[in-house]
Design a protein around this motif. Structure first.
Motif, short mmCIF file in Angstrom:
data_model
loop_
_atom_site.label_atom_id
_atom_site.label_comp_id
_atom_site.label_asym_id
_atom_site.label_seq_id
_atom_site.Cartn_x
_atom_site.Cartn_y
_atom_site.Cartn_z
N PHE A 195 -6.30 2.33 2.39
CA PHE A 195 -5.97 2.33 0.96
C PHE A 195 -7.23 2.07 0.13
CE2 PHE A 195 -4.53 0.70 -3.07
CZ PHE A 195 -3.32 1.33 -3.33
N THR B 245 0.82 -1.22 0.00
CA THR B 245 0.00 0.00 0.00
C THR B 245 0.85 1.26 0.00
OG1 THR B 245 -0.09 -0.21 2.40
CG2 THR B 245 -1.95 -1.10 1.16
N ASN B 246 2.03 1.15 -0.59
CA ASN B 246 2.94 2.28 -0.69
C ASN B 246 2.47 3.24 -1.80
OD1 ASN B 246 5.31 3.76 -0.25
ND2 ASN B 246 6.48 1.87 0.07
N THR C 74 -4.58 -0.67 7.55
CA THR C 74 -3.85 -0.05 6.44
C THR C 74 -4.50 -0.40 5.11
OG1 THR C 74 -1.84 -0.36 7.74
CG2 THR C 74 -1.55 0.20 5.42
N ALA C 75 -4.91 -1.65 4.99
CA ALA C 75 -5.57 -2.08 3.75
C ALA C 75 -6.86 -1.27 3.54
CB ALA C 75 -5.88 -3.57 3.81
N VAL D 187 -7.72 -5.42 -1.57
CA VAL D 187 -6.44 -4.87 -1.12
C VAL D 187 -5.89 -5.74 0.01
CG1 VAL D 187 -5.30 -2.88 -0.05
CG2 VAL D 187 -7.15 -2.52 -1.71
N SER E 295 -2.89 -5.93 2.97
CA SER E 295 -1.79 -5.33 3.72
C SER E 295 -1.56 -6.18 4.95
CB SER E 295 -2.10 -3.88 4.09
OG SER E 295 -0.98 -3.31 4.74
N SER F 283 1.84 1.73 -5.24
CA SER F 283 0.57 1.02 -5.43
C SER F 283 -0.52 2.01 -5.83
CB SER F 283 0.17 0.28 -4.16
OG SER F 283 1.08 -0.77 -3.90
N HIS F 284 -0.49 3.19 -5.23
CA HIS F 284 -1.45 4.23 -5.64
C HIS F 284 -1.25 4.58 -7.11
CE1 HIS F 284 -3.57 5.11 -1.96
NE2 HIS F 284 -2.43 5.16 -1.28
N CYS G 114 -2.69 1.85 -9.22
CA CYS G 114 -4.16 1.80 -9.19
C CYS G 114 -4.76 2.94 -10.02
CB CYS G 114 -4.66 1.84 -7.75
SG CYS G 114 -4.32 0.28 -6.89
N VAL H 277 -10.94 -6.17 1.94
CA VAL H 277 -9.56 -6.01 2.40
C VAL H 277 -9.12 -7.29 3.12
CG1 VAL H 277 -9.69 -3.51 2.60
CG2 VAL H 277 -10.32 -4.92 4.57
#
Lengths: 326, 326
Positions: free
Chosen positions: B42, B9-10, B38-39, B31, B33, B13-14, B17, B51
């Motif tokens: 995101f 989810t760094n 965190t998942a 997602v 993580s 990854s954005h 996506c 998630v």
């Protein structure tokens, strides 16, 4: 006023004679060329009357104090040697000689005869070289540098056409490393000192000289890449990367302009004013050494190190010159 | 529409996506993580509800067609392997794996399971890469190239402070060559093919990973220097020198802008229009391969060659990862 002669009548000799005039300390009094006519044409531009086509004769003139030698590389050592033996101070174009043995012999000979011997490595005496060292000391640990001198030689097409120009002929101890690579190499030794080790790579022409190549200089905590070419152009400055910012050097042979990029800040021009003809600084340095009677100056050790690396790099690449067999 | 999950989810990854959305062919549906929180954070940005914090669980979902993996390097191979075995198409961030053995095993596994495996080397699919090849073909014989990616990592200070960040930790198969050097290396293989031989140099940190370094790639008639650093910045473009002119590439990871300098002519911008998010091209390519059922595509051999050189270069430098012992 130091009275000097010039050997070789190429564009670089003109640049040196103009620098000598600009210095106000060196007076051109005689010109040597293989033909008197060429010597006279050159001499006329400076209002000089004495011209020679005999090296022994010009070297024997008692009222000449010094000589600037800009002949092909392979002639540097024998010609410099001749003038030194006649007690003349000698400034000789880079590289000083064909190989380390010749360089060391010249250095020893100059000390023996009590004359100044100086390699005309013009960047070594520029204000911006000093400035670059000063600026680098403010940018944090040095990590990487890439110094480059790549300039297409107008004579390469003549080489391709089979006309065997001097500049790609091993007979004259020429090639990319010797003619062009010597600039980033000398700059690296000035800026970073003597590398712990190095590796050379390069592309050889059928004539036996190199067309282009690189040196990777290894130091304890950083690495310096040198690139040189006589068959292609680079349009980029040299770049030295430190932890907090990078220094760009426009023209590694001239140290023409220095630009600093510190991380997060706009770039800054940090250059000092320099003469458009950087050879004026080496002319002054030559005059200083003569006036001081400094025959064992620190430039000699730098020249020796450059010559050592050039010689070892050629061995790595398999480039040999007839001069190596002498 | 290809339904895909994301692992990691760094920021990268954005970027993927968003590229997937822009392509209109890949739909984010889940997602993963290490923590659900965190998942979820995101996933919320993309209106996605599913998630997971269990890899086996997400890999086993029958309605997920594909996965984008952007975990630390050392996890690429085990995670990709898990998804391939579940019949999922996999796009995995560069470098594909920790070493050549892992890369080859993944490639074989993907073929065996009839799924697409693709390394997310974004430059490889940009319009300007194709354009660069086209332009180079017009500039005469290629002589030298210098491709560089040097970018100070904001985490280097954390490393110096003893906080052992992933990016300088061999446990995660990281370091300058793997994280950054892979870009100019991949670009070189795209532009020039496979080198005849190469030498690597680099500076190692106490942690055992490299902080910066270089590769000299040797081809029959030309030479390519690659520079990479995570502890200093370069402000210069990459440069490819041909006999009649040079091509500059702004950002070797993105092929953002191409500029040509032909000798004696003013410089020209020869870039094609590109999306600001170059990952859209690799997203399209991934979708193409899936739709074509192309499981033995040419990108795999390029990835394998990059992995081979990275692995051999690490051997030259003495960089080993725990993953190498598996």
């Amino acid at each position: 006023m130091i009275r000097f002669a010039v050997v070789g009548t190429n564009w670089i000799s003109h640049a040196f004679c103009e620098a000598a005039q600009e210095s106000g300390r060196l007076e051109l009094v005689a010109v040597y060329s293989r033909t008197l006519e060429t010597a006279q044409t050159f001499a006329d531009e400076y209002g000089v009357s004495r011209v020679y086509d005999d090296l022994d004769e010009i070297a024997g003139q008692p009222d000449i104090d010094a000589v600037y030698i800009a002949s092909p590389n392979s002639l540097h050592a024998p010609q410099a040697s001749l003038f030194i033996r006649q007690g003349k101070h000698v400034i000789v174009e880079k590289p000083m000689a064909s190989n380390l043995a010749e360089t060391e012999a010249l250095i020893a000979l100059a000390k023996e005869h009590g004359v100044v011997l100086l390699e005309a490595m013009k960047s070594r005496y520029t204000p911006n070289l000093v400035r670059a060292k000063e600026v680098l000391a403010t940018l944090g640990p040095l990590h990487r540098a890439s110094l480059s001198y790549c300039q297409y030689s107008s004579r390469y097409q003549r080489y391709l056409d089979g006309k065997n120009p001097n500049t790609f002929n091993p007979e004259f101890s020429n090639g990319s490393l010797m003619d062009i690579g010597v600039y980033p190499l000398s700059a690296a030794l000035e800026l970073f000192g003597i590398p712990k080790s190095f590796t050379a790579s390069g592309q050889l022409l059928d004539s036996g000289v190199d067309a282009h190549g690189s040196l990777t200089l290894k130091y304890d905590t950083f690495e310096v890449l040198l690139s040189h070419s006589k068959v292609s152009d680079s349009y980029l400055p040299s770049e030295i990367q430190c932890e907090n910012g990078s220094l760009m050097i426009e023209s590694i042979s001239r140290f023409k302009q220095l630009t600093v990029h510190e991380r997060g800040l706009p770039e800054r021009n940090v250059s000092l004013h320099q003469s458009d003809n950087e050879m004026v600084y080496e002319a002054h340095h030559f005059a200083d050494l003569i006036e001081q009677g400094n025959y064992d100056h620190e430039g000699l050790e730098k020249t020796r190190e450059v010559s050592r690396i050039l010689t070892e790099a050629r061995a790595q690449l398999g480039i040999t010159y007839p001069a190596d067999a002498l």
